[in-house]
Design an enzyme around this catalytic site. Structure first.
Site, PDB file in Angstrom:
ATOM      1  N   GLY A   1       0.963   4.203  -1.042  1.00 18.83           N
ATOM      2  CA  GLY A   1       0.538   5.556  -0.672  1.00 18.83           C
ATOM      3  C   GLY A   1       0.742   5.847   0.807  1.00 18.83           C
ATOM      4  N   ASP A   2       0.659   4.836   1.637  1.00 17.41           N
ATOM      5  CA  ASP A   2       0.766   5.029   3.081  1.00 17.41           C
ATOM      6  C   ASP A   2       2.177   5.422   3.543  1.00 17.41           C
ATOM      7  OD1 ASP A   2      -1.882   4.695   3.931  1.00 17.41           O
ATOM      8  OD2 ASP A   2      -1.718   2.539   3.932  1.00 17.41           O
ATOM      9  N   PRO A   3       3.188   4.581   3.282  1.00 16.46           N
ATOM     10  CA  PRO A   3       4.514   4.979   3.769  1.00 16.46           C
ATOM     11  C   PRO A   3       5.014   6.241   3.077  1.00 16.46           C
ATOM     12  CG  PRO A   3       4.682   3.053   2.337  1.00 16.46           C
ATOM     13  CD  PRO A   3       3.222   3.270   2.612  1.00 16.46           C
TER      14      PRO A   3
ATOM     15  N   SER B   1       0.853  -1.193   0.000  1.00 16.71           N
ATOM     16  CA  SER B   1       0.000   0.000   0.000  1.00 16.71           C
ATOM     17  C   SER B   1       0.890   1.245   0.000  1.00 16.71           C
ATOM     18  CB  SER B   1      -0.916  -0.020   1.215  1.00 16.71           C
ATOM     19  OG  SER B   1      -1.723  -1.149   1.167  1.00 16.71           O
TER      20      SER B   1
ATOM     21  N   GLY C   1       3.629   9.013   4.880  1.00 20.76           N
ATOM     22  CA  GLY C   1       4.298   9.115   6.179  1.00 20.76           C
ATOM     23  C   GLY C   1       5.626   9.849   6.090  1.00 20.76           C
TER      24      GLY C   1
END
Lengths: 420, 401
Positions: free
Chosen positions: A177-179, A175, A182
């Site tokens: 887009g998440d890290p 996924s 972050g």
């Protein structure tokens, strides 16, 4: 127990309303830099990652998830129900003694709880707050919800990534887009902290995970405009390097791999960025005659004859162990590396020698080999000071020591279902 | 004019391709004064497309133009002692030096931290490397595909059930972008530490470890359950997959049970959805071969946008498989002012991805397009370092600048 308080952000406190992966990955970076990150959780609605595998020895439990424990190292955690007005008031008291607030709910959720930026700056005028929703705080789609895996197709990765001869979108394997959000959020917060140091001003940061993911595709956005179409799916090839890809190696010996791995699933990545590197590859393959073969002498020629080129390289790699091939190629100055499985990553000689792992005692799962901090600072070293928290592990520290509540008060709030 | 968050910070970038240039871009876009040092032949990114009409030209590379806005650019041959001396003089006046040369390349040039910090003890030097400054792989070369392999990402990308296909690289230079973003985070950390005592330090970023640090739940499968990760697609819950619509592809995503229920409702509560074999997300994954044809059949008559909106209105997080054209046409991104038009003297005007975050007081901003090769030589060598015209001519003649 290890002491908190080292690293460049020692003395900086973060109230962390975030959950799942993007927000927690942002606050992980801040914790790595030494900030005191306090996660606000509740047993009434447990963070998604606490409920997902892998669990230690396969035993499901909110405190045994490797997913949660990897991304929440070095943080504190309290239980507080933000749906109650007392819970909201306590959260505001915590923000009043914090420097940074991080959240990744859909737009508007915290506002409805009286915990939006306008509410929080009343209790802490120089607070730095970031909202990391999927779509951002403005625009017609701002109320849509978004999950990390959906950012990959939304941002365009799925129409750009894929096997050359397959007519279907692909994912990128995580996924992403998440890290990515972050990392970008952590940087934006640190820049705002720099500004606050010089001016005394806090501020609000509106981050859209969608936009921060598109930021990784600037060349493709320009390709669309410069060429009138988007970059074609190239699989593992590269328009400016050849050979460039994963090449199959000699199958592993029966019994040498853990369960679930195919003996044939052995590969090495090779990338030749120059004619010199190609000639070095020919020497390693013991095919010196290919170096002067006009079909392969220049990048242009190699691109034209790439099917044949790849066939020749694979003829050699099929006789090689991937790690052995990597060693020979790198010694000759050719970029190469096997695609490591998670098991091989954990055992990788380079990562272990460099100190990439963090192994702290966790109260329930004991010592597990987590990935640690991927950078080093020479003068103010960063370290993971403790393992991820179990639910409510720091209730006493936060409610009693930081907020000065009495034991009776805390007991009453537990009774009322506020501290749960 | 609003204040800039990183106003007053000077960053020297010895960057090639993506990693260090992205670190410096993130800082430049928030107001830092970035001086990009290119070798006389130019950043290799200049040789990579896209180019307008596909015609290669060193001033028209889309990759280079995107990564280097808001920077000043100079040329300098770092392999020559005169070049190294000039870099030392630049570094003496800088807060940050960020580079992505291999560790030994900087050492051989006398441009390692030990030597540069003598010139400027306040310097934060950030070295972005594929495998770290020391350790068994310190001399190893790596392109994006090799770091994606070494960091464990390539292993989990690709399609399950197709052992004939290799692991798959994600589009672009993603390991470089993430190492660059981490470089910016760690550099800011070191700058914030400097506020306490005025001392700089050496920041080292290990790209292999950066990638390993974001493998979702797959890495932990080994230390927690002794499970070897498999390619994405062999998912424990379903539906999480791509489907073909009338006019393109949509990503169908039901993570939570309530999302599946809402999807079943959207489909008009078909009888099959009540079958025991589809009762929860785990069962749907176990019986996905039976489930997929039903979904295919229902989804094929929709357009991507209609289904995406219908699902999203019901709080089911579907997503279009966007093309670049879709993004450029998006009303939402337009309403937020995401794309910015940049007019470059050689390449012309194009729309670029803009702010990845909106800071309320100190906005992301665009001040200037990417520099042409050596565009700011006069300004930097003459102005900042105070070289005379004669000295500059001599350095040019000797091909140092």
């Amino acid at each position: 127990m290890a002491e908190h308080g080292k690293g460049p952000l020692a003395g900086i406190r973060v109230t962390d309303f975030s959950w799942v992966w993007a927000g927690p990955f942002c606050t992980l970076q801040l914790a790595h830099l030494g900030a005191e990150v306090i996660r606000i959780e509740t047993t009434k609605r447990i963070c998604v990652t606490r409920l997902l595998p892998p669990w230690a020895e396969g035993q499901p439990n909110p405190n045994t998830s490797g997913y949660f424990n990897q991304y929440n190292q070095g943080k504190r955690a309290i239980t507080l129900d933000l749906q109650t007005s007392e819970g909201q008031e306590i959260a505001r008291r915590l923000v009043a003694i914090s420097d940074i607030v991080v959240e990744n709910f859909a737009a508007g959720v915290l506002d409805r709880l009286g915990l939006g930026y306008e509410d929080l700056r009343k209790v802490k005028p120089d607070i730095i707050m970031i909202s990391m929703s999927g779509y951002g705080q403005t625009g017609p789609l701002r109320h849509y919800i978004s999950y990390g895996p959906a950012q990959v197709p939304m941002a365009g990765f799925s129409t750009l990534t894929g096997y050359r001869h397959w007519d279907q979108p692909m994912h990128v394997g995580l996924s992403y887009g998440d890290p990515n959000a972050g990392h970008h959020a952590a940087f934006a917060i640190l820049a705002a902290l720099w500004h606050r140091h010089h001016t005394g001003e806090g501020q609000y940061i509106d981050m859209s995970q969608w936009e921060s993911t598109i930021a990784l595709l600037g060349d493709a956005i320009l390709h669309q405009q410069m060429m009138g179409y988007q970059p074609p799916r190239l699989g593992n090839r590269d328009p400016y390097m050849a050979p460039h890809g994963f090449f199959r190696c000699r199958p592993a010996e029966p019994g040498s791999l853990p369960e679930g791995m195919l003996l044939e699933d052995r590969w090495v990545s090779i990338a030749c960025a120059s004619d010199d590197e190609w000639r070095a590859l020919c020497r390693v393959m013991e095919r010196p005659e290919l170096a002067d073969d006009p079909r392969f002498a220049t990048l242009e020629a190699r691109k034209q004859n790439e099917d044949e080129l790849e066939r020749i390289v694979e003829e050699w790699t099929l006789t090689q162990d991937p790690f052995e091939a990597t060693r020979k190629l790198q010694e000759a100055g050719v970029a190469a590396f096997p695609p490591l499985s998670n098991k091989e990553l954990s055992e990788d000689e380079g990562l272990n020698a460099w100190g990439a792992f963090a192994e702290k005692e966790h109260p329930i799962v004991g010592v597990r080999k987590h990935i640690g901090i991927p950078w080093k600072l020479s003068r103010t070293p960063c370290e993971v000071w403790r393992a991820a928290p179990v639910l409510g592990q720091d209730n006493d520290y936060v409610f009693h020591q930081l907020l000065g509540m009495s034991e009776q008060e805390i007991a009453a709030l537990k009774e009322k279902g506020v501290i749960v | 004019m609003p204040p800039r968050a990183l106003e007053g910070l000077r960053v020297i970038e010895c960057g090639r391709m993506v990693a260090a240039p992205y670190t410096a871009k993130l800082m430049a876009d928030l107001g830092a004064d970035v001086i990009k040092v290119e070798e006389p032949a130019g950043d290799p990114a200049r040789a990579r497309g896209p180019f307008p009409g596909g015609e290669p030209h060193p001033e028209k590379s889309g990759l280079f133009l995107y990564l280097n806005c808001n920077k000043r650019g100079i040329t300098l041959d770092l392999t020559r002692p005169e070049g190294q001396e000039l870099l030392r003089r630049l570094v003496a006046q800088a807060d940050v030096l960020v580079h992505n040369y291999l560790p030994w390349e900087m050492e051989e040039r006398g441009l390692d931290y030990a030597s540069l910090s003598q010139t400027n003890p306040r310097l934060v030097m950030t070295s972005i490397t594929p495998f770290g400054l020391d350790g068994p792989y310190r001399r190893y070369k790596a392109q994006d595909i090799n770091v994606m392999a070494a960091g464990g990402w390539a292993w989990i990308n690709g399609w399950p059930g197709h052992p004939e296909e290799p692991p798959l690289k994600a589009y672009g230079q993603q390991t470089e972008y993430q190492a660059g973003a981490v470089g910016a985070v760690a550099t800011m950390g070191a700058l914030l530490a400097r506020l306490k005592d005025g001392q700089g330090q050496h920041v080292e970023v290990n790209a292999q470890a950066v990638v390993a640090s974001f493998l979702e739940m797959t890495y932990a499968g080994w230390p927690y359950m002794r499970v070897v990760a498999v390619r994405w697609g062999q998912r424990p819950i379903h539906p999480v997959d791509f489907f073909r619509c009338k006019d393109g592809w949509i990503f169908v995503l039901c993570v939570e049970e309530h999302q599946w229920k809402a999807f079943v409702e959207l489909m008009g509560n078909p009888e099959w959805a009540q079958w025991e074999v589809f009762k929860d997300r785990i069962s749907r994954a176990q019986n996905y071969d039976a489930l997929r044809p039903f979904l295919e059949d229902w989804i094929k008559d929709w357009t991507v946008d209609e289904l995406y909106r219908a699902a999203s209105e019901r709080r089911i997080p579907f997503a279009p498989a966007s093309t670049m054209g879709d993004l450029l046409r998006s009303d939402h991104l337009r309403a937020r002012g995401f794309f910015v038009t940049i007019d470059h003297p050689a390449a012309g005007a194009y729309e670029y991805p803009g702010a990845p975050y909106k800071l309320s007081l100190t906005p992301w901003e665009l001040r200037s397009p990417a520099p042409t090769l050596g565009q700011h030589n006069q300004e930097v060598y003459g102005g900042l370092l105070g070289l005379s015209q004669g000295e500059m001519e001599a350095l040019k003649a000797a091909r140092v600048i």
